[in-house]
Design a protein around this motif. Structure first.
Motif, PDB file in Angstrom:
ATOM      1  N   GLU A  62      -4.718  -3.000  14.931  1.00 25.92           N
ATOM      2  CA  GLU A  62      -6.076  -2.476  14.884  1.00 25.92           C
ATOM      3  C   GLU A  62      -6.887  -3.042  13.721  1.00 25.92           C
ATOM      4  O   GLU A  62      -8.108  -3.013  13.737  1.00 25.92           O
ATOM      5  N   GLY A  63      -6.196  -3.537  12.697  1.00 27.67           N
ATOM      6  CA  GLY A  63      -6.907  -4.090  11.548  1.00 27.67           C
ATOM      7  C   GLY A  63      -7.647  -3.060  10.730  1.00 27.67           C
ATOM      8  O   GLY A  63      -8.693  -3.351  10.148  1.00 27.67           O
ATOM      9  N   THR A  64      -7.108  -1.819  10.658  1.00 27.00           N
ATOM     10  CA  THR A  64      -7.746  -0.743   9.872  1.00 27.00           C
ATOM     11  C   THR A  64      -6.723  -0.168   8.893  1.00 27.00           C
ATOM     12  O   THR A  64      -6.194   0.931   9.102  1.00 27.00           O
ATOM     13  N   PRO A  65      -6.414  -0.896   7.818  1.00 29.18           N
ATOM     14  CA  PRO A  65      -5.384  -0.421   6.887  1.00 29.18           C
ATOM     15  C   PRO A  65      -5.887   0.563   5.839  1.00 29.18           C
ATOM     16  O   PRO A  65      -5.108   0.992   4.991  1.00 29.18           O
ATOM     17  N   SER A  66      -7.171   0.919   5.878  1.00 33.42           N
ATOM     18  CA  SER A  66      -7.729   1.757   4.812  1.00 33.42           C
ATOM     19  C   SER A  66      -7.057   3.120   4.745  1.00 33.42           C
ATOM     20  O   SER A  66      -6.765   3.637   3.659  1.00 33.42           O
ATOM     21  N   THR A  67      -6.814   3.724   5.909  1.00 31.98           N
ATOM     22  CA  THR A  67      -6.183   5.047   5.917  1.00 31.98           C
ATOM     23  C   THR A  67      -4.774   4.985   5.355  1.00 31.98           C
ATOM     24  O   THR A  67      -4.359   5.853   4.575  1.00 31.98           O
ATOM     25  N   LEU A  68      -4.018   3.967   5.733  1.00 28.40           N
ATOM     26  CA  LEU A  68      -2.662   3.808   5.221  1.00 28.40           C
ATOM     27  C   LEU A  68      -2.661   3.613   3.715  1.00 28.40           C
ATOM     28  O   LEU A  68      -1.878   4.241   2.991  1.00 28.40           O
ATOM     29  N   ILE A  69      -3.542   2.761   3.222  1.00 23.97           N
ATOM     30  CA  ILE A  69      -3.587   2.485   1.779  1.00 23.97           C
ATOM     31  C   ILE A  69      -3.925   3.741   0.998  1.00 23.97           C
ATOM     32  O   ILE A  69      -3.297   4.070  -0.011  1.00 23.97           O
ATOM     33  N   GLY A  96       1.106  -3.923  -0.449  1.00 24.66           N
ATOM     34  CA  GLY A  96       1.593  -3.304  -1.678  1.00 24.66           C
ATOM     35  C   GLY A  96       0.603  -3.441  -2.812  1.00 24.66           C
ATOM     36  O   GLY A  96       0.373  -2.498  -3.587  1.00 24.66           O
ATOM     37  N   GLU A  97      -0.031  -4.618  -2.923  1.00 29.26           N
ATOM     38  CA  GLU A  97      -1.036  -4.822  -3.961  1.00 29.26           C
ATOM     39  C   GLU A  97      -2.262  -3.952  -3.722  1.00 29.26           C
ATOM     40  O   GLU A  97      -2.859  -3.430  -4.673  1.00 29.26           O
ATOM     41  N   GLU A  98      -2.648  -3.792  -2.455  1.00 27.67           N
ATOM     42  CA  GLU A  98      -3.798  -2.936  -2.152  1.00 27.67           C
ATOM     43  C   GLU A  98      -3.503  -1.477  -2.487  1.00 27.67           C
ATOM     44  O   GLU A  98      -4.380  -0.749  -2.967  1.00 27.67           O
ATOM     45  N   VAL A  99      -2.278  -1.046  -2.239  1.00 36.25           N
ATOM     46  CA  VAL A  99      -1.908   0.337  -2.561  1.00 36.25           C
ATOM     47  C   VAL A  99      -1.975   0.572  -4.070  1.00 36.25           C
ATOM     48  O   VAL A  99      -2.507   1.591  -4.533  1.00 36.25           O
ATOM     49  N   VAL A 100      -1.451  -0.361  -4.852  1.00 39.28           N
ATOM     50  CA  VAL A 100      -1.482  -0.209  -6.309  1.00 39.28           C
ATOM     51  C   VAL A 100      -2.919  -0.238  -6.817  1.00 39.28           C
ATOM     52  O   VAL A 100      -3.297   0.525  -7.726  1.00 39.28           O
ATOM     53  N   ARG A 101      -3.756  -1.106  -6.236  1.00 41.41           N
ATOM     54  CA  ARG A 101      -5.164  -1.158  -6.653  1.00 41.41           C
ATOM     55  C   ARG A 101      -5.868   0.169  -6.347  1.00 41.41           C
ATOM     56  O   ARG A 101      -6.634   0.685  -7.177  1.00 41.41           O
ATOM     57  N   LYS A 102      -5.600   0.733  -5.175  1.00 38.57           N
ATOM     58  CA  LYS A 102      -6.188   2.029  -4.829  1.00 38.57           C
ATOM     59  C   LYS A 102      -5.638   3.130  -5.731  1.00 38.57           C
ATOM     60  O   LYS A 102      -6.380   4.043  -6.136  1.00 38.57           O
ATOM     61  N   LEU A 103      -4.361   3.052  -6.066  1.00 40.37           N
ATOM     62  CA  LEU A 103      -3.758   4.045  -6.954  1.00 40.37           C
ATOM     63  C   LEU A 103      -4.408   4.029  -8.330  1.00 40.37           C
ATOM     64  O   LEU A 103      -4.688   5.092  -8.914  1.00 40.37           O
ATOM     65  N   LEU A 104      -4.680   2.849  -8.852  1.00 35.47           N
ATOM     66  CA  LEU A 104      -5.334   2.746 -10.157  1.00 35.47           C
ATOM     67  C   LEU A 104      -6.748   3.317 -10.098  1.00 35.47           C
ATOM     68  O   LEU A 104      -7.196   3.982 -11.045  1.00 35.47           O
ATOM     69  N   ASN A 105      -7.456   3.067  -9.002  1.00 37.74           N
ATOM     70  CA  ASN A 105      -8.812   3.624  -8.866  1.00 37.74           C
ATOM     71  C   ASN A 105      -8.774   5.151  -8.820  1.00 37.74           C
ATOM     72  O   ASN A 105      -9.604   5.822  -9.447  1.00 37.74           O
ATOM     73  N   LEU A 106      -7.816   5.706  -8.063  1.00 33.72           N
ATOM     74  CA  LEU A 106      -7.695   7.163  -8.000  1.00 33.72           C
ATOM     75  C   LEU A 106      -7.294   7.749  -9.347  1.00 33.72           C
ATOM     76  O   LEU A 106      -7.752   8.839  -9.720  1.00 33.72           O
TER      77      LEU A 106
END
Length: 259
Positions: A62-69, A96-106
């Protein structure tokens, strides 16, 4: 008079909000949109899982990884509320890099929100019980899921299927019927859920055994049962209540092993 509540797991996406807005449901007084972030589930004493089965489909198809991240990042953030701040976080793979980037923002957002609150509300920051965290994208290692497992638990998951620490098997597997009952009574297709986790001492002992060793393990258990039964039924030896109680306690363990 009727109020409709839409609950999304774990949260509604931007597309959902757009569709609800086009239908005029976001401003409707009798419709409320909520999210239920169940986050991580403790399946074992050392295993936490999101049970996010649609992750690969959302990312690659689906190309929608935002919810997963966002879901994974919030789960790690909640994990840090329990174990304390994790000083080192290493990511492998694009997701994995996107998850860490989102984690730092949160983390920054929570810090800014806590800075504006009184000290008694925010509370002290806990010291970390976890030294490091590795966030690995499944794409980094696509070979491992394709391998045939050779442990008892691996084959159990491959053949039967383990879902959230439970398997579904036929009732006849647990309580086999007699030959006379099979001829007279029509077969019933019923299944029962059995828990397979470390809380069961028997399963914890055999789950990681190689399939070649499992047969000899059952044979040893059968020999131990016969030896224990022979010693217990020896008429030349008198038995006290403690010995009788100990023998009765061992019977379910032996019989489960022999199954």
């Amino acid at each position: 008079r009727t109020h409709h509540r839409l609950v999304y797991l774990p949260q509604p996406t931007a597309v959902v909000h757009k569709m609800l807005g086009n239908l005029g449901l976001t401003a409707a007084p009798n419709v409320s949109v909520q999210r239920l972030q169940l986050d991580i589930f403790p399946l074992e004493t050392d295993v936490l899982s999101l049970e996010y089965e649609d992750a690969a489909r959302e990312v690659d198809v689906e190309g929608t990884p935002s919810t997963l991240i966002t879901t994974v990042a919030r789960s790690i953030l909640k994990l840090q509320d329990v174990v304390g701040k994790i000083p080192r976080i290493q990511a492998f793979g694009p997701m994995g890099e996107e998850v860490v980037r989102k984690l730092l923002n949160l983390t920054v957002d929570e810090y800014l929100a806590a800075r504006d609150r009184p000290e008694e509300e925010s509370g002290p920051v806990r010291g970390g019980d976890v030294a490091a965290l590795i966030v690995m994208d499944r794409k980094v290692d696509m070979v491992t899921p394709m391998l045939t497992p050779l442990t008892y638990e691996g084959l159990l998951d491959d053949v039967v299927g383990i879902d959230c620490g439970f398997i579904k098997v036929d009732v006849e597997t647990i309580n086999p019927e007699d030959e006379s009952e099979k001829k007279t009574v029509a077969p019933k297709e019923e299944s029962v859920a059995l828990g397979v986790n470390g809380s069961d001492s028997l399963y914890a002992e055999v789950r990681n055994q190689h399939v070649e060793k499992f047969g000899s393990f059952l044979q040893n258990q059968a020999m131990a049962l016969r030896e224990s039964h022979a010693n217990f039924t020896d008429k030349g030896k008198k038995k006290d209540l403690s010995e009788i109680h100990q023998f009765v306690k061992q019977i379910p363990v032996f019989t489960q092993n022999l199954r």
